[in-house]
Design an enzyme around this catalytic site. Structure first.
Site, short mmCIF file in Angstrom:
data_model
loop_
_atom_site.label_atom_id
_atom_site.label_comp_id
_atom_site.label_asym_id
_atom_site.label_seq_id
_atom_site.Cartn_x
_atom_site.Cartn_y
_atom_site.Cartn_z
N CYS A 32 -18.94 24.43 -4.64
CA CYS A 32 -20.28 24.10 -5.11
C CYS A 32 -20.33 22.74 -5.79
O CYS A 32 -21.38 22.30 -6.23
CB CYS A 32 -20.82 25.19 -6.05
SG CYS A 32 -19.89 25.33 -7.57
N ASP B 246 -15.92 18.90 -11.82
CA ASP B 246 -15.01 18.97 -12.96
C ASP B 246 -13.56 18.99 -12.52
O ASP B 246 -12.69 18.44 -13.20
CB ASP B 246 -15.33 20.21 -13.81
CG ASP B 246 -16.51 19.95 -14.72
OD1 ASP B 246 -16.51 18.90 -15.39
OD2 ASP B 246 -17.46 20.76 -14.74
N HIS C 55 -24.76 14.36 -14.86
CA HIS C 55 -25.73 15.43 -14.59
C HIS C 55 -27.08 14.92 -14.15
O HIS C 55 -27.78 15.57 -13.38
CB HIS C 55 -25.81 16.39 -15.78
CG HIS C 55 -24.70 17.39 -15.74
ND1 HIS C 55 -23.63 17.35 -16.60
CD2 HIS C 55 -24.46 18.40 -14.87
CE1 HIS C 55 -22.79 18.33 -16.27
NE2 HIS C 55 -23.27 18.98 -15.23
N GLU D 246 -12.63 25.08 -11.63
CA GLU D 246 -12.92 23.67 -11.90
C GLU D 246 -11.95 23.07 -12.91
O GLU D 246 -12.04 21.90 -13.25
CB GLU D 246 -14.37 23.51 -12.38
CG GLU D 246 -14.77 24.43 -13.49
CD GLU D 246 -16.27 24.37 -13.82
OE1 GLU D 246 -16.95 23.46 -13.36
OE2 GLU D 246 -16.74 25.26 -14.55
C1 PEP Z 1 -18.62 21.29 -10.87
O1 PEP Z 1 -18.01 21.06 -11.90
O2 PEP Z 1 -18.24 20.92 -9.74
C2 PEP Z 1 -19.89 22.04 -10.90
C3 PEP Z 1 -20.49 22.41 -9.79
O3 PEP Z 1 -20.44 22.30 -12.12
P1 PEP Z 1 -21.24 21.21 -13.01
O4 PEP Z 1 -21.46 20.01 -12.15
O5 PEP Z 1 -22.47 21.87 -13.46
O6 PEP Z 1 -20.27 20.96 -14.12
MG MG Z 2 -18.51 22.09 -13.71
#
Ligand code: PEP
Ligand code: MG
Length: 546
Positions: free
Chosen positions: A499, A452, A186, A428
């Site tokens: 995304c 994910d 993150h 995901e």
């Molecule tokens: C993902 O898992 O691709 C996503 C966009 O969510 P995060 O990265 O916040 O888990």
């Molecule tokens: Mg995610």
């Protein structure tokens, strides 16, 4: 000295090192004069208090939650009982560093053994205060650096938690180098949002740098130069300026829509984690917000944000986007993001545990309040709500029930909202991708979270450096699932976006567009680049009508 790592966020950063880590536990040492030690301690404690006071003031306007954390440390630094215990240990013959560390650890042990998660979290604060007193400014994560003004900082750390990263965002960070961390950790995602060049997996960097040494971070090549020669510095400075100029050109072009050579319109939206990023997304030409991660409104604080606070938080983004669509994702904590006020039994695999919608099922009131706030914000623009970590239809039904309750409540209270707000889910988890055909009729849109999806499909921890080589969002198994989801959505006439970081990976742009993807959602800094790549595509005729 040149060090090699993995390029995580492109660009070139030049600045002086802020070392986060490197704290060595003090040892008990013989002392000649306890009074001298006592004075050293009092001076150091006073210095720490001054720094904390200053930092609290400076942080308050930037990040109220971070200021709260600093104030908690300040309260401890002024706690007479804590201070008296340290002085007692010094008078018994300990050197001041050891007395501070041993006393802080005693306090931390007591806090950690409490059943309340909040107390457990405070243990880290006490230790961090002790480090600040012992090491002085050297230990300060951001404390001194507000004072540095315009000068760029290169953050060097072993790893960074999302919490540490949110604290760093108040600084003028020009680059990040870590020994650990995966490409979709993150902190890396946040660094990408802010366009901070980042290199991860740089073994030995903590030993190779000292505070304030000049470092070049080449986030394109994954290379770091410590204390570079004048010539190298000049070469990199000019390369950096060149990149800035070509980015400026792309930003100009990104203000218009992204059409492929054959005239197909593809939306390029932005992923954001904090409201301040919305204006940057607009500046960089985003067609909307495809993913607003709401976790940062919830972390870094001791109680959940109220409905009104959340409403302000979401509405500010909706208004900043000036009628462009905004997809707000409901709380996705668990995994590597923890909230002290939501109690979860310790899990050995938190990414497979109570995360995302699962945690909301345990604390439905949290979701209800959040949904009420999101609905209220929907009165101000085009809002979509999106649920994370969905595994199958049961979760969609449950989430929609809570959403309906929130809508009914607001209606009976006469509070305005958009009843036709779009409802979507993140895809995901592999089971959701496999069941996409079955899920599609029950939602307005899908957004594929490849970060994910890659982690769960390939069984690779997205934040771990030891399996970094196994983490590949271009793996055929992942791409096949992505295509399955795009096909299912298009078949049912539902919107589908990607995304996850795959959407910003230029190696995947052609594949995604040819598979029928018409909405990309990427870090704000990637918007101009992805728009540029789309404009060079010529789609085969059979995919045009999708
Ligand atoms: C993902 O898992 O691709 C996503 C966009 O969510 P995060 O990265 O916040 O888990
Ligand atoms: Mg995610």
């Amino acid at each position: 000295m040149q060090l090699i790592g993995t390029a995580a966020v492109g660009g070139i950063g030049i600045g002086r090192v802020l070392l986060i880590s490197g704290f060595k536990e003090p040892q008990l040492q013989p002392v000649k004069d306890s009074n001298v030690e006592l004075n050293r301690f009092r001076e150091a404690a006073e210095g720490a208090r001054r720094e904390l006071q200053k930092a609290a003031e400076e942080t308050r306007s930037l990040d109220a939650a971070a200021a709260e954390m600093i104030e908690a440390q300040l309260a401890m630094a002024e706690d007479p009982e804590f201070l008296a215990s340290i002085e007692e240990a010094i008078l018994e013959g300990c050197n001041f560093e050891y007395a501070v560390w041993a006393t802080a650890n005693k306090y931390a042990d007591i806090l950690r053994s409490a059943s309340d998660q909040l107390f457990k979290e405070r243990a880290a604060d006490v230790l961090s205060l002790a480090q600040r007193i012992i090491a002085g400014p050297e230990s300060g994560l951001f404390i001194n650096d507000f004072a540095r003004g315009g000068e760029g900082i290169i953050v060097v750390a072993q790893d960074l938690s999302p919490l540490e990263m949110t604290r760093l965002l108040g600084l003028n960070v020009s680059g990040i180098v870590t020994e650990r961390g995966g490409l979709t950790s993150h902190f890396v995602i946040l660094a990408k949002s802010y366009g901070i060049p980042t290199v991860v997996g740089v073994e030995g960097v903590l030993d190779a740098v000292v505070r304030d040494v000049v470092v070049i971070v080449d986030g394109n090549e994954g290379v770091v130069f410590v204390d570079p020669s004048r010539d190298l510095l000049t070469a990199y400075e000019s390369r950096k300026n060149q990149q800035i100029r070509s980015m400026e050109r792309l930003v100009e072009l990104a203000q218009g829509p992204a059409l492929t050579l054959d005239g197909t319109r593809i939306l390029v939206e932005a992923n954001i984690g904090r409201p301040e990023e919305a204006s940057e997304a607009i500046r960089l030409g985003a067609d909307g917000i495809g993913l607003f991660r709401t976790e940062f409104a919830f972390i870094n604080r001791i109680a959940p944000p109220s409905e009104d606070e959340q409403f302000e938080y979401y509405a500010s983004v909706v208004e900043a986007m000036r009628s462009k669509p905004v997809v707000i994702r409901t709380l996705d904590v668990g995994g590597d993001k923890h909230l002290p006020y939501l109690r979860v039994a310790e899990e050995s695999n938190p990414f497979l545990g109570l995360r995302g919608i699962r945690l909301c099922k345990k604390y439905p009131e949290i979701l209800k309040v959040q949904l009420r706030a999101i609905l209220r914000a929907s009165a101000y623009g085009e809002v979509g709500v999106m649920f994370p970590m969905v595994t199958d239809l049961r979760e969609i039904f449950w989430a929609k029930t809570v959403l309906k309750e929130a809508m009914d409540e607001l209606e009976s209270e006469g509070i305005p909202f958009d009843r036709s707000l779009r409802v979507g889910v993140m895809i995901e988890v592999p089971s959701a991708a496999i069941l996409a055909e079955e899920l599609a009729p029950h939602v307005d849109f899908f957004s594929i979270g490849t970060n994910d999806l890659t982690q769960y499909t390939l069984a690779v921890d997205r934040g771990s450096e030891s399996v970094r080589d196994y983490y590949d969002h271009l793996h055929p198994a992942v791409l096949r699932l992505v295509r399955l989801v795009i096909d299912a959505a298009n078949k049912h006439g539902k919107v589908v976006a990607v995304c996850g970081e795959l959407a910003g990976d230029l190696r995947a742009t052609k594949f995604l567009a040819e598979s029928g993807l018409r909405v990309f959602s990427v870090s704000p800094s990637a918007v101009p680049v992805v728009k540029d790549a789309i404009r060079r595509l010529e789609l085969p005729s059979e995919t045009k009508g999708v």
